[in-house]
Design a protein around this motif. Structure first.
Motif, PDB file in Angstrom:
ATOM      1  N   TYR A 234       0.829  -1.208   0.000  1.00  0.00           N
ATOM      2  CA  TYR A 234       0.000   0.000   0.000  1.00  0.00           C
ATOM      3  C   TYR A 234       0.867   1.263   0.000  1.00  0.00           C
ATOM      4  CZ  TYR A 234      -2.781   3.774   2.066  1.00  0.00           C
ATOM      5  OH  TYR A 234      -3.374   4.982   2.323  1.00  0.00           O
ATOM      6  N   MET A 238       0.374   3.247  -3.328  1.00  0.00           N
ATOM      7  CA  MET A 238      -0.700   4.222  -3.138  1.00  0.00           C
ATOM      8  C   MET A 238      -0.380   5.593  -3.747  1.00  0.00           C
ATOM      9  SD  MET A 238      -1.653   7.020  -1.066  1.00  0.00           S
ATOM     10  CE  MET A 238      -0.898   6.888   0.556  1.00  0.00           C
ATOM     11  N   LEU A 298     -10.602   0.797  -1.083  1.00  0.00           N
ATOM     12  CA  LEU A 298      -9.701   1.448  -2.032  1.00  0.00           C
ATOM     13  C   LEU A 298      -9.997   1.038  -3.477  1.00  0.00           C
ATOM     14  CD1 LEU A 298      -6.279   1.188  -0.139  1.00  0.00           C
ATOM     15  CD2 LEU A 298      -7.604   3.257  -0.537  1.00  0.00           C
TER      16      LEU A 298
END
Length: 392
Positions: A234, A238, A298
């Motif tokens: 992540y 991200m 997400l």
């Protein structure tokens, strides 16, 4: 005032404050070095991206081996306080090497070994804190949770300070600042932390269901490693997902990471307060489920306010893992606080090894958001591992 836990009142003494200060200083020393390492290797050492990735992987592998050897030694013999001082001073020497050396292979070998000793000071500190809490009758869970928040606080302050020093005054100044922090930390440990004498393990304690304990510890190790892998993927993907795929502001990346770090602190304190009532296993399961919902969110949501709102789930995921996970290892490995705490720390290193390689590979084959599917699957496996651990 009547709502303040008695354990917090007990902590308000010189020794407890010293533990908090040392935890904060070791966190600052780490937070000064880690966030800028890739930039340092690229601009100062002038290495290719492949060699940067190799440095991270090599560092993690060397770190796992050395830290586990130190942990085993610390549980068998020696004064843990002295070991923490030695680790801090060796870590300071490592910072000095990084300040003045620009040879890649010297940094990857000697530099990484010295840095590993410095980073090992933190798990040894938590092991000493657990032994101190058990001996003095403190509430170990709450004490450790408050201690762990100091690391989170250091990581709120440290990275911006690291970039300010590195970009404004140079990497030499930044690494000298980290070395100074380690030396200051060693001084505080020397003057204020207690020495804990080793106790002989009774025969009854040493033979108590070793096979089941080993299996439970293995399952917990797998679960925590998978959770840290998810977090590593992540953190790596991200920023690229938000900026390149969703075309959102670069500032949003910092806001999301800052929001998660800030929310982790109350999550740790709340988890520490309720751990005795609900147990560590249910809290860890709650963390994994929060992570599962977070990664699914997400994949589904792209609105800025929803992405920010999801950080509460991320904070629950990491906050409980970082505080309760360590204590769970200590419970499963009684009288081996050093090995247990270092084993938990090594799940972070394993997570970065797997997460670092997988994040790049998955993004290369598919897209940046594809790692969230992998993370959700890992959360499912982690929760299965957690449910198979024998309840205390």
């Amino acid at each position: 005032m009547h709502m303040i836990p008695a354990s917090l009142k007990k902590m308000a003494d010189v020794t407890a404050l010293a533990f908090l200060l040392v935890a904060f200083l070791t966190g600052i020393a780490s937070a000064l070095q880690t966030p800028t390492l890739s930039l340092f290797l690229t601009t100062e050492v002038q290495t290719r991206p492949l060699m940067v990735g190799l440095f991270y992987t090599g560092s993690a592998v060397i770190g796992i081996v050395i830290s586990q050897l130190i942990a085993s030694y610390s549980d068998r013999s020696g004064d843990r306080k002295t070991l923490i001082i030695q680790c801090c001073l060796i870590g300071a020497a490592g910072c000095v090497l990084y300040a003045f050396n620009r040879n890649y292979f010297i940094l990857l070998t000697i530099g990484v070994v010295l840095s590993t000793f410095g980073s090992t000071a933190t798990p040894q500190l938590f092991a000493l804190a657990r032994e101190h809490a058990d001996k003095t009758g403190r509430e170990a869970v709450m004490f450790t949770s408050v201690l762990r928040t100091q690391i989170s606080l250091a990581w709120v302050i440290g990275p911006p300070l690291a970039f300010a020093l590195a970009l404004g005054y140079g990497f030499k100044t930044m690494y000298i600042a980290a070395a100074t922090t380690f030396v200051l930390c060693a001084a505080v440990v020397w003057y204020a932390l207690p020495s804990m004498q080793k106790t002989t393990v009774s025969e009854a304690a040493s033979v108590e269901s070793p096979r089941q304990n080993r299996l439970d510890t293995l399952l917990l190790f797998i679960a925590c490693s998978l959770m840290w892998t998810c977090n590593g993927m992540y953190i790596i993907n991200m920023p690229l997902y938000l900026i390149q795929e969703l075309q959102l502001s670069k500032n949003l990346v910092g806001i999301m990471m800052g929001a998660a770090a800030g929310l982790e602190i109350p999550v740790m304190l709340i988890a520490g307060y309720y751990a005795k009532r609900f147990g560590k296993q249910p809290l860890m399961a709650l963390a994994i489920i929060s992570g599962l919902v977070f990664y699914i969110g997400l994949m589904v949501f792209t609105q800025v306010w929803l992405l920010l709102a999801l950080q509460l789930l991320n904070a629950i995921f990491i906050g409980i893992l970082a505080s309760i996970g360590m204590l769970y290892f200590q419970d499963l490995m009684p009288r081996q606080a050093g090995s247990a705490t270092t084993l938990f720390t090594n799940t972070i290193r394993v997570g970065w090894i797997i997460g670092g390689s997988m994040a790049g590979a998955v993004a290369e084959i598919w897209q940046y958001h594809a790692v969230f599917y992998i993370a959700a699957l890992m959360c499912l496996v982690a929760v299965l591992c957690m449910l198979k651990i024998k309840p205390a």
